[in-house]
Motif scaffolding. Sequence first.
Motif, short mmCIF file in Angstrom:
data_model
loop_
_atom_site.label_atom_id
_atom_site.label_comp_id
_atom_site.label_asym_id
_atom_site.label_seq_id
_atom_site.Cartn_x
_atom_site.Cartn_y
_atom_site.Cartn_z
N THR A 172 0.83 -1.21 0.00
CA THR A 172 0.00 0.00 0.00
C THR A 172 0.87 1.25 0.00
OG1 THR A 172 -1.72 -1.19 1.22
CG2 THR A 172 -1.82 1.21 1.25
N GLU A 173 1.95 1.22 0.79
CA GLU A 173 2.84 2.37 0.83
C GLU A 173 3.50 2.60 -0.52
OE1 GLU A 173 6.39 4.06 3.76
OE2 GLU A 173 6.09 1.91 3.53
N TRP A 178 3.87 5.45 -5.86
CA TRP A 178 3.76 5.46 -7.33
C TRP A 178 2.63 6.37 -7.80
CZ3 TRP A 178 8.08 3.97 -6.83
CH2 TRP A 178 8.53 2.72 -6.47
N VAL A 179 1.50 6.30 -7.11
CA VAL A 179 0.35 7.13 -7.51
C VAL A 179 0.68 8.61 -7.35
CG1 VAL A 179 -2.02 7.74 -6.93
CG2 VAL A 179 -1.36 5.33 -7.07
N GLY A 180 1.26 8.94 -6.19
CA GLY A 180 1.62 10.35 -5.97
C GLY A 180 2.64 10.84 -6.98
N SER A 182 3.12 9.66 -10.01
CA SER A 182 2.49 9.74 -11.33
C SER A 182 1.64 10.99 -11.47
CB SER A 182 1.64 8.49 -11.58
OG SER A 182 2.42 7.32 -11.53
N LYS A 183 0.83 11.25 -10.46
CA LYS A 183 -0.06 12.41 -10.54
C LYS A 183 0.74 13.72 -10.51
CE LYS A 183 -4.24 10.23 -8.77
NZ LYS A 183 -4.93 10.37 -10.06
N GLU A 184 1.80 13.73 -9.70
CA GLU A 184 2.63 14.94 -9.66
C GLU A 184 3.33 15.16 -11.00
OE1 GLU A 184 4.40 18.38 -8.27
OE2 GLU A 184 2.72 17.20 -7.48
N THR A 185 3.76 14.06 -11.64
CA THR A 185 4.38 14.17 -12.96
C THR A 185 3.39 14.73 -13.97
OG1 THR A 185 5.84 12.31 -12.47
CG2 THR A 185 5.56 12.89 -14.79
N ALA A 186 2.16 14.21 -13.96
CA ALA A 186 1.14 14.71 -14.87
C ALA A 186 0.86 16.19 -14.63
CB ALA A 186 -0.14 13.89 -14.70
N HIS A 187 0.82 16.56 -13.36
CA HIS A 187 0.57 17.97 -13.03
C HIS A 187 1.70 18.87 -13.52
CE1 HIS A 187 -0.79 21.46 -10.77
NE2 HIS A 187 0.41 21.54 -10.21
N GLN A 188 2.94 18.43 -13.32
CA GLN A 188 4.08 19.23 -13.73
C GLN A 188 4.17 19.35 -15.24
OE1 GLN A 188 6.05 21.00 -11.82
NE2 GLN A 188 5.18 20.29 -9.87
N LEU A 189 3.74 18.30 -15.95
CA LEU A 189 3.79 18.34 -17.41
C LEU A 189 2.73 19.26 -18.01
CD1 LEU A 189 4.40 14.58 -18.32
CD2 LEU A 189 5.97 16.48 -18.71
N ARG A 228 -1.80 9.58 -19.33
CA ARG A 228 -1.53 8.25 -18.79
C ARG A 228 -1.11 8.33 -17.33
NH1 ARG A 228 2.23 6.14 -23.83
NH2 ARG A 228 0.54 5.53 -25.24
N PHE A 229 -0.20 9.24 -17.03
CA PHE A 229 0.25 9.38 -15.64
C PHE A 229 -0.88 9.81 -14.72
CE2 PHE A 229 4.62 9.61 -17.39
CZ PHE A 229 5.23 8.72 -16.52
N SER A 230 -1.77 10.65 -15.22
CA SER A 230 -2.87 11.14 -14.37
C SER A 230 -3.85 10.03 -14.02
CB SER A 230 -3.61 12.28 -15.06
OG SER A 230 -4.28 11.82 -16.21
N LYS A 231 -3.90 8.99 -14.86
CA LYS A 231 -4.85 7.91 -14.62
C LYS A 231 -4.30 6.83 -13.70
CE LYS A 231 -7.51 8.47 -18.87
NZ LYS A 231 -7.92 7.86 -20.15
#
Length: 385
Positions: A172-173, A178-180, A182-189, A228-231
């Motif tokens: 879970t950790e 990974w989720v955080g 991925s979403k941060e990468t999508a946000h930065q892009l 993709r990263f946001s999903k």
Amino acid sequence: MAKGWEFKKVRTLLIVMAVVIAVLSLVISQKLTRDLSCEELSKMELFAQAYHSFNEADENTNLSLVLAVISGNKTIPVIVVDQNDEILSYQNIEFGKSDTTDCLRRHLTHMRQAGNSIKIWFDDENHDCYNEVCFEESLLLNRLTVYPYIQISVVVLFVLLAIFALLSFKKTEQNRVWVGLSKETAHQLGTPISSLMAWAELLKDKYDDPLIAEMEKDVDRLQMVAERFSKIGSMPEPQPYDMTALLQSVIDYTRRRSPQTVKFVCDIPEGPVLAPVNQALFGWVVENLCKNAVDAMDGHGTLTLRLMLEGDDVAIEVSDTGKGIAKGNWKSVFEPGYTTKKRGWGLGLSLARRIVCEYHKGRIFVLHSEPGVGTVFRIELPCSK
């Protein structure tokens, strides 16, 4: 790495504690069992003496004391027989639903086989008159014998549950990381992609250059990567999608960005092959496998992409003629952090497995690999009905 080491340390500590508890339980219970067994044997010897005194009683015999000893046995099963093997008396025998005589005979046989019998000889002219006191372990002693194994089972179960809980917590950790990420990468892009789209529109207004169209394709590609990263982390809704079109799109994209010395072979059916997928995420999985294959060949070799319909499954195989993977590492390649490249975090195949297994209820694995020969990755998905 530090957290992984700490987890292994905790797991090892739990196993050591379980072993220590198990050994101590066995040692202590065995000692108690031996002590109780000796005590019961002493009681049976006293019982036999009392029975002998009762049968040889005279006016000087204290019958109340003898009867107290005989009737005082409340726990140890006892059967008394004569020299003709006729049952004279019994105590503490549980019959259940079986016949009384048959049950007594079974107990008697078991007692004699265990060597738990004491003969009481009586004075007579022929010197062949005796009674035999047969006994077996009490219910308390039997329970005490079994108890440590029950305790060990409970301890093992507890340790297994603790390790399972630690593994679940660790997974879970990792998922949160990974989720955080991925979403941060999508946000930065998002910001630079929006700027590039605006610049591309300005360039189109001022210049008529075919390179601008290619730049727009790359911007669209970046936008798809961000999507993709946001999903990652949210459960997408798979929709029936033509896998032939998806794979052809991936292979065309990979071919344009690969060296001319890489040969591409496509074994894809002509008709549509539908499978429930999220096009953006699953396309990234196949693209990642193809990119890894090109990297493994160092820009020289053959990449083969196959699409097969096997019963109720759609199978995809990505083969290369690259470095190969040692058999001991076939499962490790899907673990986070595993990589043979100088750059990268080793998350590609880990995310690919999550997308295939958790989001699409499929399988991804190394079908075959041999160092110096090449590797075959296989994906299996349930096809659309």
